[in-house]
Design an enzyme around this catalytic site. Structure first.
Site, PDB file in Angstrom:
ATOM      1  N   SER A  86       0.846  -1.181   0.000  1.00  0.00           N
ATOM      2  CA  SER A  86       0.000   0.000   0.000  1.00  0.00           C
ATOM      3  C   SER A  86       0.885   1.235   0.000  1.00  0.00           C
ATOM      4  CB  SER A  86      -0.873  -0.044   1.267  1.00  0.00           C
ATOM      5  OG  SER A  86      -1.684   1.098   1.338  1.00  0.00           O
ATOM      6  N   LYS A 107      -1.322  -0.779  -4.334  1.00  0.00           N
ATOM      7  CA  LYS A 107      -2.532  -0.065  -3.895  1.00  0.00           C
ATOM      8  C   LYS A 107      -2.158   1.377  -3.621  1.00  0.00           C
ATOM      9  CE  LYS A 107      -4.984  -0.143   0.523  1.00  0.00           C
ATOM     10  NZ  LYS A 107      -5.745  -1.029   1.419  1.00  0.00           N
ATOM     11  N   LYS A 150      -3.381   5.008  -2.088  1.00  0.00           N
ATOM     12  CA  LYS A 150      -4.354   5.750  -1.286  1.00  0.00           C
ATOM     13  C   LYS A 150      -4.752   6.997  -2.074  1.00  0.00           C
ATOM     14  CE  LYS A 150      -4.070   3.354   2.674  1.00  0.00           C
ATOM     15  NZ  LYS A 150      -5.213   2.764   3.398  1.00  0.00           N
ATOM     16  N   ASP A 156      -7.512   2.950  -2.857  1.00  0.00           N
ATOM     17  CA  ASP A 156      -8.201   2.905  -1.560  1.00  0.00           C
ATOM     18  C   ASP A 156      -8.531   4.327  -1.149  1.00  0.00           C
ATOM     19  OD1 ASP A 156      -9.207   2.453   0.946  1.00  0.00           O
ATOM     20  OD2 ASP A 156      -7.381   1.598   1.798  1.00  0.00           O
ATOM     21  N   GLU A 196     -11.470   0.687  -3.090  1.00  0.00           N
ATOM     22  CA  GLU A 196     -11.783   0.298  -1.731  1.00  0.00           C
ATOM     23  C   GLU A 196     -12.448   1.441  -0.974  1.00  0.00           C
ATOM     24  OE1 GLU A 196      -8.195  -1.239   0.046  1.00  0.00           O
ATOM     25  OE2 GLU A 196      -9.162  -1.376   2.000  1.00  0.00           O
ATOM     26  N   ASP A 248     -14.389  -2.171   3.302  1.00  0.00           N
ATOM     27  CA  ASP A 248     -13.372  -2.360   4.336  1.00  0.00           C
ATOM     28  C   ASP A 248     -13.984  -1.884   5.658  1.00  0.00           C
ATOM     29  OD1 ASP A 248     -11.198  -2.102   6.064  1.00  0.00           O
ATOM     30  OD2 ASP A 248      -9.993  -0.829   4.778  1.00  0.00           O
ATOM     31  N   LYS A 268     -10.347  -7.270   7.896  1.00  0.00           N
ATOM     32  CA  LYS A 268      -9.330  -7.043   8.921  1.00  0.00           C
ATOM     33  C   LYS A 268      -9.831  -7.725  10.177  1.00  0.00           C
ATOM     34  CE  LYS A 268      -7.683  -2.716   6.985  1.00  0.00           C
ATOM     35  NZ  LYS A 268      -8.044  -1.308   6.817  1.00  0.00           N
ATOM     36  N   GLY A 313      -4.573  -4.790   6.541  1.00  0.00           N
ATOM     37  CA  GLY A 313      -3.659  -4.647   7.666  1.00  0.00           C
ATOM     38  C   GLY A 313      -3.873  -3.345   8.390  1.00  0.00           C
TER      39      GLY A 313
HETATM   40 MG    MG Z   1      -8.787   0.254   3.325  1.00  0.00          MG
END
Ligand code: MG
Length: 385
Positions: A146, A172, A174, A199, A224, A249, A273, A301
């Site tokens: 990420s 991934k 953000k 995400d 996400e 998520d 998670k 995570g």
């Molecule tokens: Mg997330």
């Protein structure tokens, strides 16, 4: 399974320096914080669990402070002296406490570890024992990495190049409003074939649907949690407008939440998670729902230390966890970690799940003491605000 009797539990609030801070749409995280639980049985077996609340109630309402309070005043008294044959008994022992999933998870994880060690099985084997026979651990988790919000697209591209060079097979990014369409297009242009996902950490509203549609032709693995952190309904309005799969998520906190999301058509992928859903018992229920609905599943995570990461790797090695997980090698987070040996990225973007009994890694208690000392001496709360 040979049962355990819970003799004592000690809590360690921790502050871990990060190799690289992670900027998300909710801000910078100066330390990885959490609460480590050390559970000792009547047979002197030690089980470890990690709760992952942040300093401030930004991810959810839990903080290190609330976790310490709920664990020490309510959850630990419900465990002390109890004879426990299966860690799946723990949620009912905690049933008088509503919410506080991370606190519950930290203690339930310590019970899973102590029971697995007592019975000489790895956590991956312990989890698989509650699943059909064809759901034995693969021995490894498929993982990705990420990448937080960077000042420029160029810096993001540099980090992507570094991570791909290290062998990570899924990237991934953000995103947040204004740091999304241009970024994703630029990355896709340079890397037309990488497995790429975004995400949003709930930074958008349904009114932004047209903006999100602009990344719909980039062959993304998923987007996400674009909408509210606690929303399922509006995601069910957004998903039909997008070709790209929405992955939920933050808003899936229980098996019931997932049933609702599936019923409404709010997502096509789940990021599970275990900490968010109160532990591995609830995670196993969610896993079974994903199997029944053919829902692609991966394990997210919370920047866990080796204690929490070892257990998450064990869960992520189960075969219905079909997509790459947000579990990276140790050197991505800490130097050093609380546990030995470190986790390394292997070929094909995989990390091996530990095979020794329980979490399968050793906790270095001096490092744990130092992390607890850092929590106290750095006055983490004070520096944060
Ligand atoms: Mg997330």
């Amino acid at each position: 399974m040979k049962p355990i009797i819970v003799r004592s539990i000690k809590l360690y609030p921790i502050a871990m320096s990060l190799v690289e801070t992670l900027k998300t749409s909710s801000g910078d995280e100066p330390f990885k914080t959490g609460v480590v639980a050390r559970l000792e049985t009547d047979d002197s077996v030690v089980g470890w669990g990690e709760a992952s609340p942040e300093i401030a109630p930004g991810y959810n309402y839990e903080t290190v402070g609330t976790a310490l309070h709920i664990m020490s005043e309510f959850l630990i008294p419900a465990l002390l002296g109890k004879t426990i044959t299966s860690a799946t008994e723990v949620p009912s022992l905690f049933s008088r406490v509503r919410g506080h999933h991370m606190a519950k998870h930290g203690l339930e994880a310590a019970v899973w570890d102590a029971l697995a060690k007592t019975n000489g099985v790895s956590l991956a084997q312990a989890f698989a024992a509650y699943l059909p026979a064809d759901h034995q651990s693969r021995g490894y988790a498929n993982v990705g990495v990420s990448i937080g919000i960077k000042p420029t697209i160029e810096e993001t591209l540099e980090v992507i190049e570094k991570r791909l060079g290290q062998g990570y097979g899924r990237i991934k990014l953000k995103i947040e409003p204004g740091w999304d369409v241009e970024l994703a297009r630029a990355v896709r242009k340079v890397y037309p074939n990488i497995v790429l996902m975004l995400d949003a950490n709930s930074a958008y509203t349904l009114a932004d649907a047209d903006r999100l549609k602009q990344v719909d032709d980039l062959n993304l693995l998923m987007i996400e949690q674009p909408l509210g952190h606690d929303d399922i309904y509006e995601h069910s309005k957004l998903q039909p407008q997008l070709k790209t799969a929405i992955c939920l998520d933050e808003s899936i906190c229980s098996a019931d939440d997932l049933r609702l999301a599936l019923d409404l058509g709010a997502c096509r992928i789940l990021n599970l998670k275990p900490a968010r859903v109160s532990g591995y018992t609830e995670s196993l229920e969610i896993y079974k729902i994903c199997v029944a609905h053919n829902l692609p599943l991966w394990i997210g995570g919370l920047m866990e230390t080796g204690i929490g990461r070892a257990a998450n790797l064990a869960f992520a090695s189960l075969p219905a966890v079909t997509l790459p997980c947000d579990i990276s090698a140790t050197d991505r987070y800490f130097d050093p970690d609380l546990t030995e040996p470190p986790f390394f990225l292997g070929a094909n973007s995989r990390i091996a799940a530990p095979t020794a009994p329980g979490i399968g890694v050793e906790v270095v208690e001096e490092r744990l003491e130092a992390a607890a000392q850092r929590w106290t001496s750095e006055q983490v709360y004070k520096n944060y605000f």
